[in-house]
Scaffold this motif. Structure first.
Motif, PDB file in Angstrom:
ATOM      1  N   ILE A  32       0.857  -1.192   0.000  1.00  0.00           N
ATOM      2  CA  ILE A  32       0.000   0.000   0.000  1.00  0.00           C
ATOM      3  C   ILE A  32       0.891   1.239   0.000  1.00  0.00           C
ATOM      4  O   ILE A  32       1.785   1.381   0.841  1.00  0.00           O
ATOM      5  CB  ILE A  32      -0.939  -0.003   1.223  1.00  0.00           C
ATOM      6  CG1 ILE A  32      -1.935  -1.163   1.103  1.00  0.00           C
ATOM      7  CG2 ILE A  32      -1.681   1.328   1.347  1.00  0.00           C
ATOM      8  CD1 ILE A  32      -2.786  -1.389   2.338  1.00  0.00           C
ATOM      9  N   MET A  33       0.666   2.134  -0.958  1.00  0.00           N
ATOM     10  CA  MET A  33       1.517   3.315  -1.114  1.00  0.00           C
ATOM     11  C   MET A  33       0.995   4.483  -0.278  1.00  0.00           C
ATOM     12  O   MET A  33       1.749   5.098   0.466  1.00  0.00           O
ATOM     13  CB  MET A  33       1.599   3.702  -2.595  1.00  0.00           C
ATOM     14  CG  MET A  33       2.474   4.909  -2.851  1.00  0.00           C
ATOM     15  SD  MET A  33       2.878   5.143  -4.608  1.00  0.00           S
ATOM     16  CE  MET A  33       1.260   5.114  -5.386  1.00  0.00           C
ATOM     17  N   TYR A  34      -0.305   4.796  -0.421  1.00  0.00           N
ATOM     18  CA  TYR A  34      -0.856   5.890   0.389  1.00  0.00           C
ATOM     19  C   TYR A  34      -2.354   5.707   0.592  1.00  0.00           C
ATOM     20  O   TYR A  34      -3.015   4.942  -0.120  1.00  0.00           O
ATOM     21  CB  TYR A  34      -0.551   7.266  -0.224  1.00  0.00           C
ATOM     22  CG  TYR A  34      -1.166   7.543  -1.575  1.00  0.00           C
ATOM     23  CD1 TYR A  34      -2.483   7.996  -1.685  1.00  0.00           C
ATOM     24  CD2 TYR A  34      -0.428   7.390  -2.737  1.00  0.00           C
ATOM     25  CE1 TYR A  34      -3.041   8.268  -2.921  1.00  0.00           C
ATOM     26  CE2 TYR A  34      -0.976   7.669  -3.974  1.00  0.00           C
ATOM     27  CZ  TYR A  34      -2.287   8.107  -4.064  1.00  0.00           C
ATOM     28  OH  TYR A  34      -2.842   8.381  -5.277  1.00  0.00           O
ATOM     29  N   ARG A  81      -7.175  14.195   4.507  1.00  0.00           N
ATOM     30  CA  ARG A  81      -5.805  13.949   4.949  1.00  0.00           C
ATOM     31  C   ARG A  81      -5.215  12.849   4.073  1.00  0.00           C
ATOM     32  O   ARG A  81      -5.938  12.019   3.534  1.00  0.00           O
ATOM     33  CB  ARG A  81      -5.759  13.497   6.409  1.00  0.00           C
ATOM     34  CG  ARG A  81      -6.353  14.457   7.414  1.00  0.00           C
ATOM     35  CD  ARG A  81      -6.495  13.768   8.757  1.00  0.00           C
ATOM     36  NE  ARG A  81      -7.307  12.562   8.626  1.00  0.00           N
ATOM     37  CZ  ARG A  81      -7.268  11.530   9.474  1.00  0.00           C
ATOM     38  NH1 ARG A  81      -6.448  11.558  10.509  1.00  0.00           N
ATOM     39  NH2 ARG A  81      -8.046  10.475   9.295  1.00  0.00           N
ATOM     40  N   ILE A  82      -3.888  12.856   3.966  1.00  0.00           N
ATOM     41  CA  ILE A  82      -3.204  11.803   3.214  1.00  0.00           C
ATOM     42  C   ILE A  82      -2.114  11.201   4.091  1.00  0.00           C
ATOM     43  O   ILE A  82      -1.393  11.913   4.802  1.00  0.00           O
ATOM     44  CB  ILE A  82      -2.616  12.343   1.890  1.00  0.00           C
ATOM     45  CG1 ILE A  82      -1.980  11.198   1.092  1.00  0.00           C
ATOM     46  CG2 ILE A  82      -1.624  13.477   2.140  1.00  0.00           C
ATOM     47  CD1 ILE A  82      -1.607  11.576  -0.336  1.00  0.00           C
ATOM     48  N   TRP A  83      -2.020   9.884   4.050  1.00  0.00           N
ATOM     49  CA  TRP A  83      -0.967   9.136   4.763  1.00  0.00           C
ATOM     50  C   TRP A  83      -0.142   8.413   3.702  1.00  0.00           C
ATOM     51  O   TRP A  83      -0.681   7.679   2.880  1.00  0.00           O
ATOM     52  CB  TRP A  83      -1.593   8.128   5.719  1.00  0.00           C
ATOM     53  CG  TRP A  83      -0.585   7.316   6.512  1.00  0.00           C
ATOM     54  CD1 TRP A  83      -0.122   7.587   7.754  1.00  0.00           C
ATOM     55  CD2 TRP A  83       0.046   6.090   6.098  1.00  0.00           C
ATOM     56  NE1 TRP A  83       0.772   6.621   8.156  1.00  0.00           N
ATOM     57  CE2 TRP A  83       0.900   5.691   7.157  1.00  0.00           C
ATOM     58  CE3 TRP A  83       0.004   5.315   4.942  1.00  0.00           C
ATOM     59  CZ2 TRP A  83       1.680   4.534   7.096  1.00  0.00           C
ATOM     60  CZ3 TRP A  83       0.782   4.168   4.860  1.00  0.00           C
ATOM     61  CH2 TRP A  83       1.619   3.787   5.934  1.00  0.00           C
ATOM     62  N   THR A 105      -2.537  17.049   6.365  1.00  0.00           N
ATOM     63  CA  THR A 105      -3.783  17.683   5.936  1.00  0.00           C
ATOM     64  C   THR A 105      -3.673  18.139   4.487  1.00  0.00           C
ATOM     65  O   THR A 105      -2.632  18.655   4.053  1.00  0.00           O
ATOM     66  CB  THR A 105      -4.109  18.896   6.825  1.00  0.00           C
ATOM     67  OG1 THR A 105      -4.183  18.468   8.184  1.00  0.00           O
ATOM     68  CG2 THR A 105      -5.425  19.532   6.425  1.00  0.00           C
ATOM     69  N   MET A 106      -4.766  17.961   3.732  1.00  0.00           N
ATOM     70  CA  MET A 106      -4.806  18.356   2.322  1.00  0.00           C
ATOM     71  C   MET A 106      -5.633  19.619   2.162  1.00  0.00           C
ATOM     72  O   MET A 106      -6.417  19.989   3.041  1.00  0.00           O
ATOM     73  CB  MET A 106      -5.404  17.220   1.478  1.00  0.00           C
ATOM     74  CG  MET A 106      -4.645  15.912   1.590  1.00  0.00           C
ATOM     75  SD  MET A 106      -5.427  14.572   0.649  1.00  0.00           S
ATOM     76  CE  MET A 106      -5.103  15.108  -1.039  1.00  0.00           C
ATOM     77  N   SER A 107      -5.490  20.281   1.039  1.00  0.00           N
ATOM     78  CA  SER A 107      -6.271  21.492   0.762  1.00  0.00           C
ATOM     79  C   SER A 107      -7.730  21.134   0.518  1.00  0.00           C
ATOM     80  O   SER A 107      -8.049  20.016   0.109  1.00  0.00           O
ATOM     81  CB  SER A 107      -5.697  22.219  -0.451  1.00  0.00           C
ATOM     82  OG  SER A 107      -5.737  21.369  -1.587  1.00  0.00           O
ATOM     83  N   ASP A 108      -8.599  22.079   0.755  1.00  0.00           N
ATOM     84  CA  ASP A 108     -10.040  21.867   0.581  1.00  0.00           C
ATOM     85  C   ASP A 108     -10.370  21.828  -0.907  1.00  0.00           C
ATOM     86  O   ASP A 108     -10.116  22.780  -1.645  1.00  0.00           O
ATOM     87  CB  ASP A 108     -10.801  22.994   1.272  1.00  0.00           C
ATOM     88  CG  ASP A 108     -12.309  22.755   1.273  1.00  0.00           C
ATOM     89  OD1 ASP A 108     -12.759  21.750   0.676  1.00  0.00           O
ATOM     90  OD2 ASP A 108     -13.033  23.557   1.873  1.00  0.00           O
ATOM     91  N   THR A 141     -17.081  14.216  -1.136  1.00  0.00           N
ATOM     92  CA  THR A 141     -16.410  13.203  -1.949  1.00  0.00           C
ATOM     93  C   THR A 141     -15.015  13.667  -2.352  1.00  0.00           C
ATOM     94  O   THR A 141     -14.034  12.917  -2.238  1.00  0.00           O
ATOM     95  CB  THR A 141     -17.239  12.881  -3.202  1.00  0.00           C
ATOM     96  OG1 THR A 141     -18.528  12.400  -2.801  1.00  0.00           O
ATOM     97  CG2 THR A 141     -16.561  11.818  -4.049  1.00  0.00           C
ATOM     98  N   ALA A 142     -14.901  14.912  -2.833  1.00  0.00           N
ATOM     99  CA  ALA A 142     -13.597  15.431  -3.256  1.00  0.00           C
ATOM    100  C   ALA A 142     -12.606  15.474  -2.095  1.00  0.00           C
ATOM    101  O   ALA A 142     -11.408  15.253  -2.282  1.00  0.00           O
ATOM    102  CB  ALA A 142     -13.764  16.830  -3.856  1.00  0.00           C
ATOM    103  N   ASN A 143     -13.125  15.724  -0.885  1.00  0.00           N
ATOM    104  CA  ASN A 143     -12.266  15.772   0.304  1.00  0.00           C
ATOM    105  C   ASN A 143     -12.157  14.413   1.002  1.00  0.00           C
ATOM    106  O   ASN A 143     -11.565  14.327   2.078  1.00  0.00           O
ATOM    107  CB  ASN A 143     -12.781  16.815   1.293  1.00  0.00           C
ATOM    108  CG  ASN A 143     -12.529  18.233   0.822  1.00  0.00           C
ATOM    109  OD1 ASN A 143     -11.530  18.506   0.166  1.00  0.00           O
ATOM    110  ND2 ASN A 143     -13.451  19.142   1.136  1.00  0.00           N
ATOM    111  N   HIS A 144     -12.751  13.391   0.388  1.00  0.00           N
ATOM    112  CA  HIS A 144     -12.638  12.018   0.892  1.00  0.00           C
ATOM    113  C   HIS A 144     -13.201  11.857   2.306  1.00  0.00           C
ATOM    114  O   HIS A 144     -12.652  11.126   3.119  1.00  0.00           O
ATOM    115  CB  HIS A 144     -11.179  11.538   0.857  1.00  0.00           C
ATOM    116  CG  HIS A 144     -10.633  11.418  -0.529  1.00  0.00           C
ATOM    117  ND1 HIS A 144     -10.225  12.518  -1.267  1.00  0.00           N
ATOM    118  CD2 HIS A 144     -10.425  10.334  -1.324  1.00  0.00           C
ATOM    119  CE1 HIS A 144      -9.795  12.123  -2.450  1.00  0.00           C
ATOM    120  NE2 HIS A 144      -9.905  10.801  -2.521  1.00  0.00           N
TER     121      HIS A 144
END
Length: 331
Positions: free
Chosen positions: A292-294, A300-302, A311-314, A319-322
């Motif tokens: 698993i890569m990410y 948020r992304i791990w 934290t990711m940008s809005d 759905t777009a922000n998962h």
């Protein structure tokens, strides 16, 4: 004022002190711990067999606790019904006894003395005496009957309290055995996870690229992750993987899947959000072994390289922000 250089004798003494300290450190410093060898598939299967046998015993204990709990529930319900019936009889007898006491006190019932004093004829007197005795016997019978009703009610109360205590005890035992069995099942799941290794892993831990295959157009590595998640978690709102749109991600390469927690872009329930956390945590725990890569979830992304959430940008939407699904990409 200049500091005099240390003499040869002083330097020798300092070197001796340093040597003693160094020797002491060498003595007390523990040897580097050896890395534990990774278990073989044979060892993992043996451990899994042991866990399954222990699990069967725990499930049997849990089953027996369920039966005991059901019996306790029936006994407690029966005791409550008996108490309700006894209380109704007790209330009725209490009302009659109070009415009799009030009648005696106010003189609304025929006075026994008045009945006797008003008689002239001996036969009439004997008849009235018999009537008085009958009334007295009737009152005594009422009192004795009330005492029995009172005792029956108390017995029903004691029985109901005892059955309620039994029910509380079985509830506690049932919950404890259930948690014990669930922990064992979780250990079995972890052991099963360890039996699976991502296809295409090199000896140095890197991964060989793979082509999509099958009707769902995903790679064997992604298919394994998807299957393991399906086996472990409920995903009632579906799993979306391959997409032909070239958006720079892994979906069109067959190396990503979205595990949906709601429909139509709606914010998932608290329970579904928790399920998403569980899926993401499982993916993190097994990332290196399964390739698993990410993971992206809740804006948020791990990434496996950093081992931390960022934290990711809005991007404007659930759905777009998962927020409504964890996204998992593999190598």
């Amino acid at each position: 004022m200049a500091v005099a250089a240390p003499s040869f004798r002083q330097r020798a003494r300092w070197r001796g002190i340093v040597a003693v300290i160094t020797a002491g450190l060498l003595v007390v410093t523990p040897a580097a711990a050896r890395a534990e060898p990774k278990p073989t598939v044979k060892q993992l299967r043996k451990e899994l067999d042991t866990l399954l046998k222990e699990s069967d015993k725990l499930i049997t204990d849990y089953y027996n606790s369920r039966i005991a709990h059901q019996k306790a529930e029936k006994a407690e319900k029966s005791a409550r019904e008996k108490l309700a019936a006894a209380q109704e009889v007790y209330n009725q007898n209490s009302t009659e006894l109070r009415a009799m006491a009030v009648a005696q006190y106010t003189g609304t019932e025929p006075s026994q003395v008045a009945m006797l004093s008003g008689a002239q004829d001996p036969s009439t007197l004997l008849g009235r005496m018999a009537l008085v005795q009958h009334l007295v016997a009737l009152q005594e019978a009422r009192l004795q009957g009330f005492a029995q009703v009172r005792d029956d009610r108390q017995q029903a109360q004691d029985e109901a309290a005892a059955r309620a205590g039994d029910l509380d005890r079985t509830v506690g035992e049932l919950e404890a055995r259930k948690k014990k069995a669930e922990r064992q099942i979780e250990r079995i799941r972890d052991k099963i996870d360890q039996l699976h290794k991502a296809p295409g892993m090199r000896s140095d831990g890197t991964f060989v690229p793979q082509l999509p295959q099958g009707s769902d157009h995903i790679t064997p590595r992604m298919a394994l992750v998807k299957q393991l998640i399906q086996d472990r978690f409920d995903v009632p709102y579906g799993i979306g993987c391959y997409r032909a749109i070239q958006d720079g991600g892994e979906h069109p390469l067959g190396r990503a899947c979205d595990f949906m927690l709601s429909r139509g872009g709606a914010m998932p329930s608290a329970e579904e959000l928790k399920r998403g956390d569980q899926i993401a945590n499982w993916a993190i725990k097994n990332a290196k072994r399964l390739g698993i890569m990410y993971i992206i979830y809740r804006q948020r992304i791990w990434h496996v390289r950093t081992g931390a959430w960022r934290t990711m940008s809005d991007r404007g939407g659930n759905t777009a922000n998962h927020y409504d699904h964890p996204h998992i990409s593999v190598y």
